[in-house]
Design an enzyme around this catalytic site. Structure first.
Site, mmCIF file in Angstrom:
data_model
loop_
_atom_site.group_PDB
_atom_site.id
_atom_site.type_symbol
_atom_site.label_atom_id
_atom_site.label_comp_id
_atom_site.label_asym_id
_atom_site.label_seq_id
_atom_site.Cartn_x
_atom_site.Cartn_y
_atom_site.Cartn_z
ATOM 1 N N GLY A 1 -11.440 -22.125 -14.871
ATOM 2 C CA GLY A 1 -10.124 -21.503 -14.759
ATOM 3 C C GLY A 1 -9.438 -21.496 -13.143
ATOM 4 O O GLY A 1 -8.286 -21.847 -12.875
ATOM 5 N N GLU B 1 -8.280 -25.156 -13.089
ATOM 6 C CA GLU B 1 -6.902 -25.207 -13.700
ATOM 7 C C GLU B 1 -5.838 -24.639 -12.746
ATOM 8 O O GLU B 1 -4.624 -25.031 -12.964
ATOM 9 C CB GLU B 1 -7.001 -24.283 -15.076
ATOM 10 N N GLU C 1 -16.135 -25.760 -19.399
ATOM 11 C CA GLU C 1 -16.326 -25.017 -20.665
ATOM 12 C C GLU C 1 -17.290 -25.171 -21.646
ATOM 13 O O GLU C 1 -17.573 -24.357 -22.308
ATOM 14 C CB GLU C 1 -14.520 -24.794 -20.891
#
Length: 275
Positions: free
Chosen positions: A114, A117, A137
């Site tokens: 994340g 991201e 992930e």
């Protein structure tokens, strides 16, 4: 409770630059409910701030940009709570991506899952010598869940994105530069000492240099250019040109446009006011 997001408005010659710093040292800036909430409130404040011309996103925690999702907190959530949190996080990322000001992510240390991201939501990315990036992930039997598959694919194409996601590979600043993920890299010293923290904000310093290059330009023009380019990445050629023309029309009536013409004629630096 202290905020886990710190806003710093620069002054002097750097007036107009705002630093948005993640500040959750105990958890390496892992994305928790509280951090995401603070982040969204900060973005709301920035969005309407006409004095802010460039936003630099950084970490105040040495050695890490953002470690990704807070998996310890996630383990305590019900399935419904996970879904609600993911919705809030995705909304936060969209809000960052949708800021009218140009945004620069300063990557000093790890930006994984994340956290990576999050950086993809910025317009530009600058990597320090200690940057480590990746979408790990699949090694946890999940997939990127905050827009990583979409934004990274738009940035570097499906084949390279699949290679990174399928293998859960972590990579440094130079592979990121060669793939087009980051715009600039700060060269490492020939021998980096893990105990020496003096190079752990070099990405941020370089990001400020980029911000200083943007700062003198017409604020309305920069915002409209960002809007046109963002639409161009998804629009067909005809629609993209129409959107560009609409954005161009927004700068025609500005005082800044006239100031630019006067400054060119008078052979001086323009002084733009954002109107």
């Amino acid at each position: 409770m202290d905020s886990e997001v710190i806003l710093t408005r620069h002054s002097g010659n750097d007036k107009g630059i705002l630093t948005l710093a993640l500040n959750r040292p105990k958890a390496k800036n892992a994305l928790s409910r509280s951090l995401v909430g603070d982040f969204r409130r900060a973005l709301e404040e920035i969005r309407g701030d006409k004095d802010t011309r460039v936003v630099v996103l950084r970490s105040s925690v040495p050695g890490v940009f953002c470690a990704g999702a807070d998996l310890k907190e996630r383990a305590t959530m019900s399935a419904g709570e996970v879904e609600q949190f993911l919705y809030s996080m995705k909304t936060a990322f969209k809000e960052l991506e949708g800021l009218p000001q140009p945004t620069i992510a300063a990557l000093d240390g790890a930006a994984l899952g994340g956290g990576f991201e999050l950086s993809l939501c910025c317009d530009l990315r600058v990597a320090g010598p200690r940057a480590v990036l990746g979408l790990p992930e699949t090694s946890l039997a999940i997939i990127p869940g905050a827009g990583g598959t979409l934004r990274l694919t738009k940035l570097i194409g499906p084949s390279r994105t699949k290679a990174l996601v399928f293998t859960a590979r972590r990579f440094g600043p130079y592979p990121a530069l060669s793939m087009g993920i980051v715009n600039d890299v700060v060269e490492a010293a020939e021998c980096m000492d893990d105990k020496d923290t003096s190079d752990q904000s070099l990405g941020y310093e370089r990001a400020l240099q980029w911000a200083r290059q943007i700062l003198p330009n017409g604020p309305v023009a920069v915002r409209m250019a960002k809007r046109a380019i963002d639409h161009a990445s998804t629009a067909d050629p005809s629609s993209g040109l129409d959107i560009e023309q609409l954005c161009y029309a927004q700068v025609i009536p500005t005082e800044d446009r006239l100031e630019g013409l006067r400054a060119f004629k008078e052979k001086r630096k323009p002084v733009y006011k954002g109107c």
